[in-house]
Design a protein around this motif. Structure first.
Motif, PDB file in Angstrom:
ATOM      1  N   GLY A  61       7.769   8.991 -25.497  1.00 43.89           N
ATOM      2  CA  GLY A  61       6.710   8.156 -26.055  1.00 43.89           C
ATOM      3  C   GLY A  61       7.195   6.874 -26.690  1.00 43.89           C
ATOM      4  O   GLY A  61       6.416   6.188 -27.357  1.00 43.89           O
ATOM      5  N   PHE A  62       8.461   6.540 -26.499  1.00 47.77           N
ATOM      6  CA  PHE A  62       8.993   5.310 -27.086  1.00 47.77           C
ATOM      7  C   PHE A  62       9.064   4.264 -25.977  1.00 47.77           C
ATOM      8  O   PHE A  62       9.996   4.237 -25.185  1.00 47.77           O
ATOM      9  CB  PHE A  62      10.392   5.554 -27.663  1.00 47.77           C
ATOM     10  CG  PHE A  62      10.763   4.598 -28.771  1.00 47.77           C
ATOM     11  CD1 PHE A  62      10.654   3.226 -28.585  1.00 47.77           C
ATOM     12  CD2 PHE A  62      11.207   5.068 -29.988  1.00 47.77           C
ATOM     13  CE1 PHE A  62      10.997   2.340 -29.589  1.00 47.77           C
ATOM     14  CE2 PHE A  62      11.555   4.191 -31.009  1.00 47.77           C
ATOM     15  CZ  PHE A  62      11.454   2.817 -30.814  1.00 47.77           C
ATOM     16  N   ASP A  63       8.049   3.403 -25.925  1.00 44.97           N
ATOM     17  CA  ASP A  63       8.020   2.329 -24.929  1.00 44.97           C
ATOM     18  C   ASP A  63       8.637   1.093 -25.572  1.00 44.97           C
ATOM     19  O   ASP A  63       8.002   0.418 -26.377  1.00 44.97           O
ATOM     20  CB  ASP A  63       6.581   2.054 -24.492  1.00 44.97           C
ATOM     21  CG  ASP A  63       6.516   1.005 -23.396  1.00 44.97           C
ATOM     22  OD1 ASP A  63       7.436   0.976 -22.565  1.00 44.97           O
ATOM     23  OD2 ASP A  63       5.553   0.219 -23.387  1.00 44.97           O
TER      24      ASP A  63
ATOM     25  N   TYR B  75      14.303 -11.573 -23.850  1.00 40.99           N
ATOM     26  CA  TYR B  75      15.281 -12.644 -24.053  1.00 40.99           C
ATOM     27  C   TYR B  75      14.540 -13.962 -23.904  1.00 40.99           C
ATOM     28  O   TYR B  75      14.007 -14.286 -22.833  1.00 40.99           O
ATOM     29  CB  TYR B  75      16.408 -12.563 -23.021  1.00 40.99           C
ATOM     30  CG  TYR B  75      17.334 -13.772 -23.045  1.00 40.99           C
ATOM     31  CD1 TYR B  75      18.408 -13.836 -23.921  1.00 40.99           C
ATOM     32  CD2 TYR B  75      17.118 -14.855 -22.192  1.00 40.99           C
ATOM     33  CE1 TYR B  75      19.242 -14.936 -23.956  1.00 40.99           C
ATOM     34  CE2 TYR B  75      17.946 -15.970 -22.217  1.00 40.99           C
ATOM     35  CZ  TYR B  75      19.008 -16.010 -23.107  1.00 40.99           C
ATOM     36  OH  TYR B  75      19.832 -17.105 -23.145  1.00 40.99           O
ATOM     37  N   THR B  76      14.455 -14.735 -24.977  1.00 36.21           N
ATOM     38  CA  THR B  76      13.747 -16.008 -24.946  1.00 36.21           C
ATOM     39  C   THR B  76      14.305 -16.917 -26.025  1.00 36.21           C
ATOM     40  O   THR B  76      14.589 -16.471 -27.159  1.00 36.21           O
ATOM     41  CB  THR B  76      12.229 -15.817 -25.144  1.00 36.21           C
ATOM     42  OG1 THR B  76      11.581 -17.074 -25.045  1.00 36.21           O
ATOM     43  CG2 THR B  76      11.916 -15.171 -26.476  1.00 36.21           C
ATOM     44  N   ASN B  77      14.494 -18.181 -25.692  1.00 32.57           N
ATOM     45  CA  ASN B  77      15.020 -19.175 -26.628  1.00 32.57           C
ATOM     46  C   ASN B  77      16.307 -18.695 -27.306  1.00 32.57           C
ATOM     47  O   ASN B  77      16.540 -18.946 -28.480  1.00 32.57           O
ATOM     48  CB  ASN B  77      13.975 -19.536 -27.696  1.00 32.57           C
ATOM     49  CG  ASN B  77      12.776 -20.227 -27.099  1.00 32.57           C
ATOM     50  OD1 ASN B  77      12.901 -21.007 -26.156  1.00 32.57           O
ATOM     51  ND2 ASN B  77      11.597 -19.931 -27.631  1.00 32.57           N
ATOM     52  N   ARG B  78      17.099 -17.967 -26.516  1.00 29.06           N
ATOM     53  CA  ARG B  78      18.391 -17.443 -26.963  1.00 29.06           C
ATOM     54  C   ARG B  78      18.264 -16.442 -28.114  1.00 29.06           C
ATOM     55  O   ARG B  78      19.186 -16.267 -28.898  1.00 29.06           O
ATOM     56  CB  ARG B  78      19.337 -18.585 -27.341  1.00 29.06           C
ATOM     57  CG  ARG B  78      19.623 -19.495 -26.138  1.00 29.06           C
ATOM     58  CD  ARG B  78      20.721 -20.476 -26.393  1.00 29.06           C
ATOM     59  NE  ARG B  78      21.055 -21.156 -25.157  1.00 29.06           N
ATOM     60  CZ  ARG B  78      20.493 -22.284 -24.728  1.00 29.06           C
ATOM     61  NH1 ARG B  78      19.531 -22.841 -25.440  1.00 29.06           N
ATOM     62  NH2 ARG B  78      20.863 -22.838 -23.605  1.00 29.06           N
ATOM     63  N   PHE B  79      17.109 -15.799 -28.178  1.00 27.84           N
ATOM     64  CA  PHE B  79      16.917 -14.655 -29.067  1.00 27.84           C
ATOM     65  C   PHE B  79      16.734 -13.418 -28.199  1.00 27.84           C
ATOM     66  O   PHE B  79      16.090 -13.478 -27.147  1.00 27.84           O
ATOM     67  CB  PHE B  79      15.676 -14.824 -29.955  1.00 27.84           C
ATOM     68  CG  PHE B  79      15.848 -15.828 -31.062  1.00 27.84           C
ATOM     69  CD1 PHE B  79      16.342 -15.431 -32.303  1.00 27.84           C
ATOM     70  CD2 PHE B  79      15.515 -17.159 -30.867  1.00 27.84           C
ATOM     71  CE1 PHE B  79      16.493 -16.360 -33.325  1.00 27.84           C
ATOM     72  CE2 PHE B  79      15.667 -18.087 -31.875  1.00 27.84           C
ATOM     73  CZ  PHE B  79      16.158 -17.680 -33.124  1.00 27.84           C
ATOM     74  N   ILE B  80      17.275 -12.285 -28.645  1.00 26.69           N
ATOM     75  CA  ILE B  80      16.978 -11.000 -28.018  1.00 26.69           C
ATOM     76  C   ILE B  80      16.166 -10.190 -29.013  1.00 26.69           C
ATOM     77  O   ILE B  80      16.581  -9.993 -30.166  1.00 26.69           O
ATOM     78  CB  ILE B  80      18.252 -10.257 -27.606  1.00 26.69           C
ATOM     79  CG1 ILE B  80      18.954 -11.027 -26.476  1.00 26.69           C
ATOM     80  CG2 ILE B  80      17.923  -8.847 -27.146  1.00 26.69           C
ATOM     81  CD1 ILE B  80      20.160 -10.345 -25.909  1.00 26.69           C
ATOM     82  N   VAL B  81      14.977  -9.740 -28.555  1.00 27.88           N
ATOM     83  CA  VAL B  81      14.010  -9.091 -29.441  1.00 27.88           C
ATOM     84  C   VAL B  81      13.651  -7.719 -28.878  1.00 27.88           C
ATOM     85  O   VAL B  81      13.418  -7.571 -27.669  1.00 27.88           O
ATOM     86  CB  VAL B  81      12.731  -9.956 -29.575  1.00 27.88           C
ATOM     87  CG1 VAL B  81      11.715  -9.275 -30.481  1.00 27.88           C
ATOM     88  CG2 VAL B  81      13.084 -11.350 -30.085  1.00 27.88           C
ATOM     89  N   PHE B  82      13.610  -6.720 -29.770  1.00 23.10           N
ATOM     90  CA  PHE B  82      13.078  -5.404 -29.422  1.00 23.10           C
ATOM     91  C   PHE B  82      11.640  -5.332 -29.927  1.00 23.10           C
ATOM     92  O   PHE B  82      11.339  -5.800 -31.040  1.00 23.10           O
ATOM     93  CB  PHE B  82      13.871  -4.280 -30.096  1.00 23.10           C
ATOM     94  CG  PHE B  82      15.242  -4.038 -29.523  1.00 23.10           C
ATOM     95  CD1 PHE B  82      15.655  -4.655 -28.359  1.00 23.10           C
ATOM     96  CD2 PHE B  82      16.118  -3.160 -30.150  1.00 23.10           C
ATOM     97  CE1 PHE B  82      16.911  -4.418 -27.830  1.00 23.10           C
ATOM     98  CE2 PHE B  82      17.376  -2.923 -29.633  1.00 23.10           C
ATOM     99  CZ  PHE B  82      17.782  -3.556 -28.473  1.00 23.10           C
ATOM    100  N   LYS B  83      10.766  -4.722 -29.116  1.00 25.58           N
ATOM    101  CA  LYS B  83       9.391  -4.488 -29.562  1.00 25.58           C
ATOM    102  C   LYS B  83       8.998  -3.065 -29.204  1.00 25.58           C
ATOM    103  O   LYS B  83       9.150  -2.640 -28.056  1.00 25.58           O
ATOM    104  CB  LYS B  83       8.422  -5.471 -28.916  1.00 25.58           C
ATOM    105  CG  LYS B  83       6.968  -5.213 -29.329  1.00 25.58           C
ATOM    106  CD  LYS B  83       6.006  -6.177 -28.670  1.00 25.58           C
ATOM    107  CE  LYS B  83       4.570  -5.869 -29.089  1.00 25.58           C
ATOM    108  NZ  LYS B  83       3.600  -6.795 -28.456  1.00 25.58           N
ATOM    109  N   ARG B  84       8.520  -2.334 -30.198  1.00 27.28           N
ATOM    110  CA  ARG B  84       7.986  -1.002 -29.936  1.00 27.28           C
ATOM    111  C   ARG B  84       6.533  -1.160 -29.499  1.00 27.28           C
ATOM    112  O   ARG B  84       5.659  -1.484 -30.305  1.00 27.28           O
ATOM    113  CB  ARG B  84       8.070  -0.123 -31.186  1.00 27.28           C
ATOM    114  CG  ARG B  84       7.479   1.262 -30.947  1.00 27.28           C
ATOM    115  CD  ARG B  84       7.277   2.020 -32.241  1.00 27.28           C
ATOM    116  NE  ARG B  84       6.432   3.186 -31.995  1.00 27.28           N
ATOM    117  CZ  ARG B  84       5.854   3.899 -32.961  1.00 27.28           C
ATOM    118  NH1 ARG B  84       6.040   3.577 -34.230  1.00 27.28           N
ATOM    119  NH2 ARG B  84       5.093   4.935 -32.650  1.00 27.28           N
TER     120      ARG B  84
END
Length: 502
Positions: free
Chosen positions: A389-391, A396-405
């Motif tokens: 259940g962990f989607d 990767y955008t504008n040289r940022f790496i972002v995690f989103k639950r």
């Protein structure tokens, strides 16, 4: 005007001036001319003299080294001992040979060779040839040696036999600087034989970075079971896509090990491996898994390290495992059981994921996945499958790496957990490589624990554009559930742990 002219006329010309006495006490001086600075020619600065005296004469040293090498080694002048090996003779000098621990012990001990003028050298190592001996003997007569990467193994073998520590170290540095798809297996094997641990480590690092990112048919043929086992069990393996791709790579590798004459293009390799397996299944009547056969048992230790829990969480991948019939059935049945209980713990015990650092469990059990970014731009991806259940969306955008639950904001093809908070352990690595597979740049977050609420975003890495080089490889390790406990599955549940779903 008259006064100015008279001043010029009264000043004596330098070439007509009388010699003035030297002002340097304790020294006579025969200078006949005075400098404009009113000092004689012999009156130079002591610091300048010392600087000149201390300046090394590199050209002279090189010339001397070249003379010694040419006259004593190549020409053998004034030789006091002859070394015979592999059908060749060298007229050498004991004083130079004693730089070798091998010859130093021979000449200083009570060996029969101590007083012999001709020594027949036995060469037990097949890696040593006359060209390597020429280089090694010559190294005793010069201050530098040029080692060709293609010849380094033979030179290393000879240097180890003659106990030349400096040359052994130079061979090791040469090997580490020239690791590539063509050399890595040979270098690793030689480093293992001759005890160069740092070279072995460098080769293994290269393989961990390149085995999945740049698959190579010749390399797969060369990789032995022992090295492959180290790669597959490591959480540092740079995986492209998901764990299923590790299994697929192993299937191709095993096919090449058993069919080394295969010479078709890489893109045809998987289809031919599948066809070969299908033929075998027909011959065996699909009764016995391949790793249980006499031919396949040698590869069982490698396949044992595939993290099956991240393959059977995807229906299409699970069906391929069943179709291939490579893995023993008890491996799969035990993994299905383990994952079923992990799912129940997540659903009924409110397992929200790792809550304390357990790096050992993370290294052994984390999900391995990765992605290649061919050029700079905007990217968003998720690694699908049943992840309790962990989607997790990775951007990767504008040289940022972002995690989103992702819980509610984006469509998802699988089950999504609605628990208020979920934890995960992760490590994210970025790397780029040159044409030979050498690391150009790399960054890592290290081992981290993270708590995310529903649809929460978290900036994992902020990249410096000056350090980025494309294509860029992103490798992630994730652990979504709490580390498994040592309590047997059939043990009674503690009363305090039975909780309803929130």
């Amino acid at each position: 005007m008259g006064s100015l002219s008279s001043r010029f006329q009264s000043a004596p010309r330098l070439d007509e001036a009388e010699a003035a006495p030297c002002e340097r006490t304790g020294h006579g001086c025969e200078c006949k001319k005075r400098k404009r600075s009113s000092r004689c020619d012999c009156d130079s600065e002591p610091e300048e003299e010392e600087s000149l005296l201390d300046t090394p004469r590199r050209k002279k040293l090189k010339s001397t080294s070249k003379y010694i090498y040419q006259t004593l080694f190549l020409n053998g002048e004034n030789s006091d001992i002859q070394i015979c090996a592999l059908g060749q003779e060298w007229n050498l000098h004991k004083v130079y040979l004693c730089q070798s621990g091998y010859f130093s012990s021979m000449f200083s001990g009570s060996w029969k060779e101590s007083n012999m003028m001709v020594i027949e050298l036995e060469i037990p190592d097949q890696n040593i040839d006359t060209e390597a001996l020429q280089v090694v003997f010559g190294s005793l007569y010069r201050y530098d040696v040029l080692i060709k990467p293609s010849r380094v193994v033979s030179i290393l073998a000879a240097a180890c036999m003659l106990q030349l520590d400096g040359l052994i170290q130079q061979c090791g540095e040469t090997m580490k600087e020239n690791v590539s798809a063509k050399t890595v297996c040979g270098y690793y094997s030689s480093a293992s034989i001759y005890g160069l641990d740092s070279v072995m480590k460098k080769c293994l690092e290269w393989l961990l970075n390149n085995f999945m990112t740049n698959q190579n048919v010749d390399l797969m043929k060369e990789l032995g079971v022992d090295v492959m086992e180290q790669l597959i069990q490591s959480s540092d393996l740079f995986v492209m896509q998901v764990e299923m791709d590790i299994y697929t790579a192993l299937k191709k590798w095993m096919f090449l090990q058993l069919n080394p004459a295969w010479e078709r293009p890489l893109k045809q390799l998987l289809a031919d491996a599948d066809m070969w397996l299908c033929k075998r299944r027909s011959e065996l009547g699909e009764e016995e898994p391949f790793l249980d056969t006499e031919e396949g048992v040698a590869y069982a230790a490698v396949f044992r390290h595939v993290r099956l829990q991240y393959i059977i969480n995807d229906l299409a991948s699970a069906r391929i495992l069943e179709r291939d019939n490579i893995l023993p059935r008890d491996w799969l049945s035990s993994m299905y059981k383990q994952q079923w209980f992990a799912m129940l713990r997540t659903e009924h015990d409110n397992d929200i994921g790792p809550q304390e650092a357990n790096k050992e469990e993370f290294e052994l059990s984390s999900m391995r996945c990765g992605r290649k970014l061919s050029k700079d731009g905007d990217y968003c991806w998720r690694w699908t499958g049943f992840n309790f259940g962990f989607d997790l969306l990775v951007t990767y955008t504008n040289r940022f790496i972002v995690f989103k639950r992702n819980s509610l904001s984006q469509p998802c093809g699988g089950a999504v957990s609605l628990q208020p908070r979920r934890n995960l352990a992760y490590r994210l690595r970025l790397a780029s490589f040159d044409n030979s597979g050498k690391l150009v740049c790399s960054r890592t977050t290290g081992y981290q624990l993270l708590t995310l609420e529903k649809d929460q975003e978290y900036v994992v890495m902020n990249l410096d554009s000056r350090l980025l080089s494309f294509p860029l490889y992103v490798c992630c390790n994730f652990l979504y559930t709490s580390p498994k406990s040592d309590r047997p599955l059939d043990a009674p549940e503690p009363e305090s742990s039975a909780r309803s779903v929130s």
